[in-house]
Design a protein around this motif. Sequence first.
Motif, PDB file in Angstrom:
ATOM      1  N   GLY A 193       6.900   1.420  -4.305  1.00  0.00           N
ATOM      2  CA  GLY A 193       6.934   2.142  -5.564  1.00  0.00           C
ATOM      3  C   GLY A 193       6.764   1.221  -6.755  1.00  0.00           C
ATOM      4  N   ALA A 194       7.407   0.044  -6.694  1.00  0.00           N
ATOM      5  CA  ALA A 194       7.294  -0.927  -7.780  1.00  0.00           C
ATOM      6  C   ALA A 194       5.883  -1.508  -7.854  1.00  0.00           C
ATOM      7  CB  ALA A 194       8.320  -2.045  -7.588  1.00  0.00           C
ATOM      8  N   LEU A 195       5.266  -1.734  -6.691  1.00  0.00           N
ATOM      9  CA  LEU A 195       3.875  -2.191  -6.657  1.00  0.00           C
ATOM     10  C   LEU A 195       2.980  -1.173  -7.342  1.00  0.00           C
ATOM     11  CD1 LEU A 195       1.416  -3.896  -5.490  1.00  0.00           C
ATOM     12  CD2 LEU A 195       1.538  -2.351  -3.526  1.00  0.00           C
ATOM     13  N   ASN A 196       3.123   0.087  -6.974  1.00  0.00           N
ATOM     14  CA  ASN A 196       2.288   1.131  -7.555  1.00  0.00           C
ATOM     15  C   ASN A 196       2.496   1.247  -9.058  1.00  0.00           C
ATOM     16  OD1 ASN A 196       0.959   1.985  -5.190  1.00  0.00           O
ATOM     17  ND2 ASN A 196       2.700   3.250  -4.583  1.00  0.00           N
ATOM     18  N   GLY A 202     -10.129  -0.510  -8.177  1.00  0.00           N
ATOM     19  CA  GLY A 202      -9.856  -0.660  -6.752  1.00  0.00           C
ATOM     20  C   GLY A 202      -9.911  -2.080  -6.243  1.00  0.00           C
ATOM     21  N   LEU A 203     -10.224  -3.061  -7.094  1.00  0.00           N
ATOM     22  CA  LEU A 203     -10.302  -4.441  -6.607  1.00  0.00           C
ATOM     23  C   LEU A 203      -8.964  -4.894  -6.037  1.00  0.00           C
ATOM     24  CD1 LEU A 203     -11.652  -7.210  -6.234  1.00  0.00           C
ATOM     25  CD2 LEU A 203     -10.961  -7.766  -8.574  1.00  0.00           C
ATOM     26  N   ASP A 204      -7.875  -4.662  -6.764  1.00  0.00           N
ATOM     27  CA  ASP A 204      -6.572  -5.117  -6.277  1.00  0.00           C
ATOM     28  C   ASP A 204      -6.185  -4.429  -4.975  1.00  0.00           C
ATOM     29  OD1 ASP A 204      -6.080  -6.997  -8.230  1.00  0.00           O
ATOM     30  OD2 ASP A 204      -4.933  -5.641  -9.513  1.00  0.00           O
ATOM     31  N   ALA A 205      -6.384  -3.120  -4.915  1.00  0.00           N
ATOM     32  CA  ALA A 205      -6.046  -2.380  -3.692  1.00  0.00           C
ATOM     33  C   ALA A 205      -6.848  -2.897  -2.507  1.00  0.00           C
ATOM     34  CB  ALA A 205      -6.305  -0.891  -3.900  1.00  0.00           C
TER      35      ALA A 205
END
Length: 285
Positions: free
Chosen positions: A132-135, A212-215
């Motif tokens: 959740g914190a990542l998102n 979307g690069l990080d994902a």
Amino acid sequence: MTLSVPTANAVDLRTEPVDRVFDQVEQSLGVHLDRETVVRKRRSVGARTDRDSWVRIERRGLDRVGKQGWDGAACAEALQGVAKPTWYGSVSWRGASEGVMWRADETALLPGAPVGTSIVAVDPDVSDGWWGALNASLDALAAQQSNRIATPDTESITQLLVNETIWSVFPKSLDTTVEQWRLAHADLNWANVTAPEFCLFDWEDWGMAPRGLDAATLWGASLAVPALAERVRRERREDFASRDGMVMTLFVAAKILGPHAHPEDPRLVPARAVSEQVIKELQAG
């Protein structure tokens, strides 16, 4: 007349002596570096200080400093809603050898230990709260703007770089045009996040990048653990479902599957399988 920028010889700071560099940093920042806490990476070293802070030191050739400089940690202080260590100050100087610069950034200590190496082989089993914190951090980051351009692997990400990277492995008939550019950390892997409390650090490469690069980068770092890679895709499903997220999936996969791929890399098979599916979806429009 075109002036050339001196190119630095490749140096691996995991093996190079850095005592003189430490002396320079201590004198400039007025701190003492605890040699017992030193962490070495290929192009950076870090250590705890006597005032409960952390100093990260990086060596970079002038040809790699780029137009936007390399003050990513300092500039990241302007970002809101992102879990990251507070930046306190820095010092930079040109090395004795031509074409080399050094930079040291002092930040607050991390709230926990790094989850693992950049690419993990075992599920780190982080909590739902961690995800959740990542998102929350990635969403807050993507909602902001900057004139910085992300530099994954120290190379500015442009439409041309995206095209060339993908087409080096996948069909050139693919339309890899990027539609949405958003802020990204640009080096999101398991060595740059902490647990059990989430914190994202090493902000040298952040800037505008295709959505979307990080994902996709975290997915690529998780592929050796299929359930973990699937969790990344599930947590960031809106990014992966977007057209740009598909393009970034191929961008990351191309680096895994490219000519320098190790034949025993456990990420090869899942990266190829997902890429084939993504290509079908892109071609279907």
